[in-house]
Design a protein around this motif. Sequence first.
Motif, PDB file in Angstrom:
ATOM      1  N   ARG A   1      -2.438  71.809  -9.894  1.00 57.64           N
ATOM      2  CA  ARG A   1      -2.451  73.195 -10.565  1.00 57.64           C
ATOM      3  C   ARG A   1      -1.809  73.409  -9.034  1.00 57.64           C
ATOM      4  N   CYS A   2      -0.063  74.208  -8.862  1.00 55.82           N
ATOM      5  CA  CYS A   2       0.556  74.329  -7.526  1.00 55.82           C
ATOM      6  C   CYS A   2      -0.387  75.073  -7.566  1.00 55.82           C
ATOM      7  N   GLU A   3      -0.528  74.992  -5.946  1.00 59.51           N
ATOM      8  CA  GLU A   3      -1.208  75.822  -5.112  1.00 59.51           C
ATOM      9  C   GLU A   3      -0.659  76.787  -4.225  1.00 59.51           C
TER      10      GLU A   3
ATOM     11  N   ARG B   1      10.686  76.242  -3.361  1.00 65.43           N
ATOM     12  CA  ARG B   1       9.968  77.365  -3.947  1.00 65.43           C
ATOM     13  C   ARG B   1       8.851  77.552  -2.975  1.00 65.43           C
ATOM     14  N   CYS B   2       7.726  77.173  -3.847  1.00 65.49           N
ATOM     15  CA  CYS B   2       5.777  77.163  -3.721  1.00 65.49           C
ATOM     16  C   CYS B   2       6.068  76.746  -2.117  1.00 65.49           C
ATOM     17  N   GLY B   3       6.505  75.580  -2.154  1.00 63.94           N
ATOM     18  CA  GLY B   3       6.145  75.070  -0.781  1.00 63.94           C
ATOM     19  C   GLY B   3       7.069  75.168   0.276  1.00 63.94           C
TER      20      GLY B   3
ATOM     21  N   TRP C   1       2.761  71.365  -4.103  1.00 64.70           N
ATOM     22  CA  TRP C   1       3.490  72.199  -4.820  1.00 64.70           C
ATOM     23  C   TRP C   1       4.089  71.718  -6.719  1.00 64.70           C
ATOM     24  N   CYS C   2       4.256  73.345  -7.655  1.00 59.68           N
ATOM     25  CA  CYS C   2       5.287  72.836  -8.287  1.00 59.68           C
ATOM     26  C   CYS C   2       6.889  72.671  -8.161  1.00 59.68           C
ATOM     27  N   SER C   3       7.200  72.963  -7.223  1.00 61.02           N
ATOM     28  CA  SER C   3       8.630  72.681  -5.809  1.00 61.02           C
ATOM     29  C   SER C   3       8.721  73.181  -4.825  1.00 61.02           C
TER      30      SER C   3
ATOM     31  N   SER D   1       0.168  82.758  -6.165  1.00 62.35           N
ATOM     32  CA  SER D   1       0.494  83.851  -7.038  1.00 62.35           C
ATOM     33  C   SER D   1       0.991  82.434  -8.460  1.00 62.35           C
ATOM     34  N   CYS D   2       0.867  81.505  -7.837  1.00 58.32           N
ATOM     35  CA  CYS D   2       2.184  80.569  -9.102  1.00 58.32           C
ATOM     36  C   CYS D   2       1.115  79.510 -10.387  1.00 58.32           C
ATOM     37  N   SER D   3       0.418  78.648  -9.749  1.00 57.29           N
ATOM     38  CA  SER D   3      -0.563  78.393 -10.968  1.00 57.29           C
ATOM     39  C   SER D   3      -0.038  77.780 -12.064  1.00 57.29           C
TER      40      SER D   3
HETATM   41 ZN   LIG Z   1       4.078  76.431  -7.173  1.00 55.75          ZN
END
Ligand SMILES: [Zn+2]
Length: 197
Positions: free
Chosen positions: A144-146, A170-172, A165-167, A149-151
């Motif tokens: 699950r992305c850390e 973006r999230c990283g 991270w999912c990306s 607000s992503c999840s």
């Molecule tokens: Zn993410």
Amino acid sequence: MTADRAPEFQFGGRLSLDLTWTLRYRAVWPTALLASPDDLSAWLDAAGLPAPATPAGRDLADARALRESIYRAASALIDRHAIAPDDRDTINHRAAQPPPSPTLHTDGTRRLVAPENRELPAALSAIARDVIDLLTVHDDRLRRCEGPSCSLLFHDSSRPGTRRWCSTTRCGNKVNTKAYRARRSTPNGESTEQPRL
Ligand SMILES: [Zn+2]
């Protein structure tokens, strides 16, 4: 407006988790990318799956139901809970349908095709088969992305298996920028430098 919405679709390489990405920011402000049957067709096209020529509301409901079962089942595995029987049944029911056939197209690319009027069951079968593979073969690589607000859920295919991270872009970056600002903050909390992005 499918044409405007299509660029928002994102794909991480696993059909089943990619479908769950069509409901973003679940925990904070759920954003539905599959708002209409036409959105579903656009997503199926973008995912390389067969799409119904004239998608109906029922098709959208079926796809969303499978999406939510996938999300709950994968979340259960990540959180080390049992998968709910209803979700298992939904996934198994969809996987039991014939999947699309791979065909070699005239331009040398691979296409997944299904008989007319069987496009959606075939597409959902491919997606359900993918999540069964994920939950049973790659279960230690579900994450699950850390990101804040992503999840989003993702499959960590990195060699060390330490992806968070999912990306990364973006999230990283959000996490790294936040940490950078914290390091550069003055005692009264004001940043002294702009973060380098
Ligand atoms: Zn993410």
